[in-house]
Scaffold this motif. Structure first.
Motif, PDB file in Angstrom:
ATOM      1  N   ALA A   8       0.835  -1.171  -0.040  1.00  0.00           N
ATOM      2  CA  ALA A   8      -0.061  -0.126  -0.077  1.00  0.00           C
ATOM      3  C   ALA A   8       0.955   1.258  -0.020  1.00  0.00           C
ATOM      4  O   ALA A   8       0.619   2.105  -0.614  1.00  0.00           O
ATOM      5  CB  ALA A   8      -0.783  -0.063   1.347  1.00  0.00           C
ATOM      6  N   LEU A   9       2.076   1.207   0.860  1.00  0.00           N
ATOM      7  CA  LEU A   9       2.818   2.442   0.724  1.00  0.00           C
ATOM      8  C   LEU A   9       3.836   2.505  -0.542  1.00  0.00           C
ATOM      9  O   LEU A   9       3.822   3.689  -0.993  1.00  0.00           O
ATOM     10  CB  LEU A   9       3.887   2.198   2.115  1.00  0.00           C
ATOM     11  CG  LEU A   9       3.240   2.594   3.409  1.00  0.00           C
ATOM     12  CD1 LEU A   9       4.345   2.309   4.385  1.00  0.00           C
ATOM     13  CD2 LEU A   9       2.961   4.136   3.550  1.00  0.00           C
ATOM     14  N   LEU A  12       1.718   3.883  -3.023  1.00  0.00           N
ATOM     15  CA  LEU A  12       1.787   5.615  -2.676  1.00  0.00           C
ATOM     16  C   LEU A  12       2.983   6.175  -3.453  1.00  0.00           C
ATOM     17  O   LEU A  12       2.837   7.263  -4.008  1.00  0.00           O
ATOM     18  CB  LEU A  12       1.706   5.809  -1.344  1.00  0.00           C
ATOM     19  CG  LEU A  12       0.274   5.605  -0.738  1.00  0.00           C
ATOM     20  CD1 LEU A  12       0.367   5.864   0.755  1.00  0.00           C
ATOM     21  CD2 LEU A  12      -0.822   6.404  -1.424  1.00  0.00           C
ATOM     22  N   ALA A  22      -2.543   8.249  -4.006  1.00  0.00           N
ATOM     23  CA  ALA A  22      -1.987   9.577  -3.413  1.00  0.00           C
ATOM     24  C   ALA A  22      -1.251  10.109  -4.464  1.00  0.00           C
ATOM     25  O   ALA A  22      -0.935  11.302  -4.149  1.00  0.00           O
ATOM     26  CB  ALA A  22      -1.130   9.371  -2.359  1.00  0.00           C
ATOM     27  N   LYS A  75       2.767   4.932  -9.624  1.00  0.00           N
ATOM     28  CA  LYS A  75       1.738   5.292  -8.654  1.00  0.00           C
ATOM     29  C   LYS A  75       0.705   4.096  -8.478  1.00  0.00           C
ATOM     30  O   LYS A  75      -0.082   3.692  -7.703  1.00  0.00           O
ATOM     31  CB  LYS A  75       1.046   6.492  -8.761  1.00  0.00           C
ATOM     32  CG  LYS A  75       0.297   6.669  -9.986  1.00  0.00           C
ATOM     33  CD  LYS A  75      -0.220   8.259 -10.036  1.00  0.00           C
ATOM     34  CE  LYS A  75      -1.077   8.713 -11.389  1.00  0.00           C
ATOM     35  NZ  LYS A  75      -2.603   7.826 -11.548  1.00  0.00           N
ATOM     36  N   VAL A 224      -9.635   4.072   1.574  1.00  0.00           N
ATOM     37  CA  VAL A 224      -8.619   4.334   1.905  1.00  0.00           C
ATOM     38  C   VAL A 224      -8.316   5.711   1.342  1.00  0.00           C
ATOM     39  O   VAL A 224      -8.885   6.394   0.341  1.00  0.00           O
ATOM     40  CB  VAL A 224      -7.568   3.423   0.648  1.00  0.00           C
ATOM     41  CG1 VAL A 224      -6.258   3.844   1.184  1.00  0.00           C
ATOM     42  CG2 VAL A 224      -7.806   1.802   0.924  1.00  0.00           C
ATOM     43  N   GLY A 226      -5.048   8.562   0.886  1.00  0.00           N
ATOM     44  CA  GLY A 226      -3.715   8.691   0.996  1.00  0.00           C
ATOM     45  C   GLY A 226      -3.187  10.079   0.613  1.00  0.00           C
ATOM     46  O   GLY A 226      -3.928  10.763  -0.143  1.00  0.00           O
ATOM     47  N   SER A 228       0.650  12.360  -0.354  1.00  0.00           N
ATOM     48  CA  SER A 228       1.975  12.275  -0.787  1.00  0.00           C
ATOM     49  C   SER A 228       2.668  13.588  -1.268  1.00  0.00           C
ATOM     50  O   SER A 228       1.872  14.684  -1.644  1.00  0.00           O
ATOM     51  CB  SER A 228       2.112  11.239  -1.898  1.00  0.00           C
ATOM     52  OG  SER A 228       1.603  11.577  -3.119  1.00  0.00           O
ATOM     53  N   GLY A 237       4.906   9.960   1.952  1.00  0.00           N
ATOM     54  CA  GLY A 237       3.484   9.494   2.009  1.00  0.00           C
ATOM     55  C   GLY A 237       2.917   8.814   3.028  1.00  0.00           C
ATOM     56  O   GLY A 237       3.668   8.442   3.960  1.00  0.00           O
ATOM     57  N   PHE A 239      -0.877   6.678   4.329  1.00  0.00           N
ATOM     58  CA  PHE A 239      -2.104   6.119   4.091  1.00  0.00           C
ATOM     59  C   PHE A 239      -2.858   5.618   5.443  1.00  0.00           C
ATOM     60  O   PHE A 239      -2.128   5.260   6.403  1.00  0.00           O
ATOM     61  CB  PHE A 239      -2.143   5.016   3.133  1.00  0.00           C
ATOM     62  CG  PHE A 239      -1.671   3.616   3.888  1.00  0.00           C
ATOM     63  CD1 PHE A 239      -2.774   2.935   4.160  1.00  0.00           C
ATOM     64  CD2 PHE A 239      -0.657   3.176   3.945  1.00  0.00           C
ATOM     65  CE1 PHE A 239      -2.612   1.452   4.940  1.00  0.00           C
ATOM     66  CE2 PHE A 239      -0.430   2.054   4.561  1.00  0.00           C
ATOM     67  CZ  PHE A 239      -1.498   1.332   4.896  1.00  0.00           C
ATOM     68  N   ARG A 241      -6.496   3.155   6.342  1.00  0.00           N
ATOM     69  CA  ARG A 241      -7.587   2.644   5.561  1.00  0.00           C
ATOM     70  C   ARG A 241      -8.416   2.132   6.668  1.00  0.00           C
ATOM     71  O   ARG A 241      -8.015   1.716   7.825  1.00  0.00           O
ATOM     72  CB  ARG A 241      -6.639   1.197   5.007  1.00  0.00           C
ATOM     73  CG  ARG A 241      -7.859   0.617   4.212  1.00  0.00           C
ATOM     74  CD  ARG A 241      -7.000  -0.733   3.605  1.00  0.00           C
ATOM     75  NE  ARG A 241      -6.903  -1.704   4.295  1.00  0.00           N
ATOM     76  CZ  ARG A 241      -6.080  -2.794   4.455  1.00  0.00           C
ATOM     77  NH1 ARG A 241      -5.374  -3.074   3.724  1.00  0.00           N
ATOM     78  NH2 ARG A 241      -6.387  -3.900   5.248  1.00  0.00           N
ATOM     79  N   GLY A 264      -2.890   1.869   8.845  1.00  0.00           N
ATOM     80  CA  GLY A 264      -2.267   3.048   8.546  1.00  0.00           C
ATOM     81  C   GLY A 264      -0.924   2.878   8.385  1.00  0.00           C
ATOM     82  O   GLY A 264      -0.064   1.789   8.728  1.00  0.00           O
TER      83      GLY A 264
END
Length: 283
Positions: A8-9, A12, A22, A75, A224, A226, A228, A237, A239, A241, A264
């Motif tokens: 997930a990161l 981003l 994001a 992304k 979600v 986000g 960044s 960045g 996030f 969720r 998160g």
């Protein structure tokens, strides 16, 4: 069924439970064919969707962007573009989830571990609206993926369908250079997918953990948010969720200990190198 929070990161950044939200579309410009670097992330998330036990990690996060005509890593994650039209794209995409060890999860004590697993399959991306300057857009993402355990002899663990609306904002008012995005949508899985995570065989049943046969169908909602920002050679960045399992086909499983939870994380990456070759992109 839960994408790794690291992914997930990375989505981003490049964009691996807990969810590419994001970054904003930009006017076409020349950028390096590839960029590479390294970073660090801290994430907090449940052992699996519906678990009441959390895990927190500080993890290294490799940063890699590749802007090829067919293969891309950006992304929206790592993917191969099979069809690219003005408003419609078909990609081959994937997701990755970490393992969960039953010895660390009270409700799963004595049960087999949940293996690290990966998902792969086609995704249809439909652009529903885009601002004149291409800095804001609304998309409908339709990924359908087959899931497999990540081990020497991978085993099929069913199918996952996660349609979601994706909104990108190219700039937060009052916060120069910051981008934001949101995703929301339902999850669906077949009976094999749900049985892997939430089923209890007779051999593993106890007084407090009765046998349970999971059904396929609705698997809850996911939201979600986000943010960044890309500096010259640094990317930051975060996030957040929220998952709701209310109404899920497996909500009455004895392994579901909570029907609502938040995950998160935050990350910082440093871009250490880039290609001399430039390509025209609009991301």
């Amino acid at each position: 069924m839960t994408p790794s929070p690291t992914l997930a990161l990375r989505r981003l950044a490049l964009a691996l439970l807990a969810g590419g939200v994001a970054s904003a579309a930009m006017a076409a410009e020349e950028k390096p064919l590839w960029e590479a670097g390294m970073g660090v992330a801290t994430v907090s998330f449940p052992a699996y969707r519906g678990s009441d036990q959390r895990q927190a990690f500080v993890l290294p996060t490799p940063y890699f962007v590749y802007r090829g005509q067919f293969l891309k890593a950006d992304k929206d994650g790592v993917r191969a573009e099979l069809l690219d039209a003005d408003r419609v794209k078909v990609t081959l995409s994937g997701a990755l989830s970490p393992p969960a060890y039953s010895r660390d999860i009270h409700v799963r004590e004595g049960m087999p571990d949940l293996r690290a697993n990966f998902e792969v399959g086609p995704q249809l991306n439909l652009t529903l609206w885009q601002s004149d300057n291409q800095r804001q857009e609304l998309k409908l993402l339709l990924p359908l993926r087959a899931a497999f355990t990540l081990e020497r002899s991978p085993k099929s663990i069913g199918w996952v369908f996660h349609p979601k609306a994706n909104v990108d904002f190219g700039g937060i008012p009052g916060l120069s250079g910051w981008n934001a995005g949101m995703q929301l949508g339902p999850l669906f899985g077949d009976s094999k997918q749900h049985q892997y995570f939430y089923g209890v065989d007779a051999a593993n049943a106890t007084l407090n953990r009765p046998a349970y046969q999971a059904k396929g169908g609705f698997a809850g909602m996911q939201y979600v948010l986000g943010v960044s920002k890309r500096y010259d050679k640094t990317w930051v960045g975060a996030f957040l969720r929220y998952d709701s399992l209310r109404g899920a086909a497996f909500a009455d499983s004895p392994l579901v200990r909570t029907r609502n939870y938040v995950a998160g994380g935050i990350a910082v990456s440093w871009i250490l190198g880039e290609s001399a070759e430039r390509v025209l992109v609009d991301d």
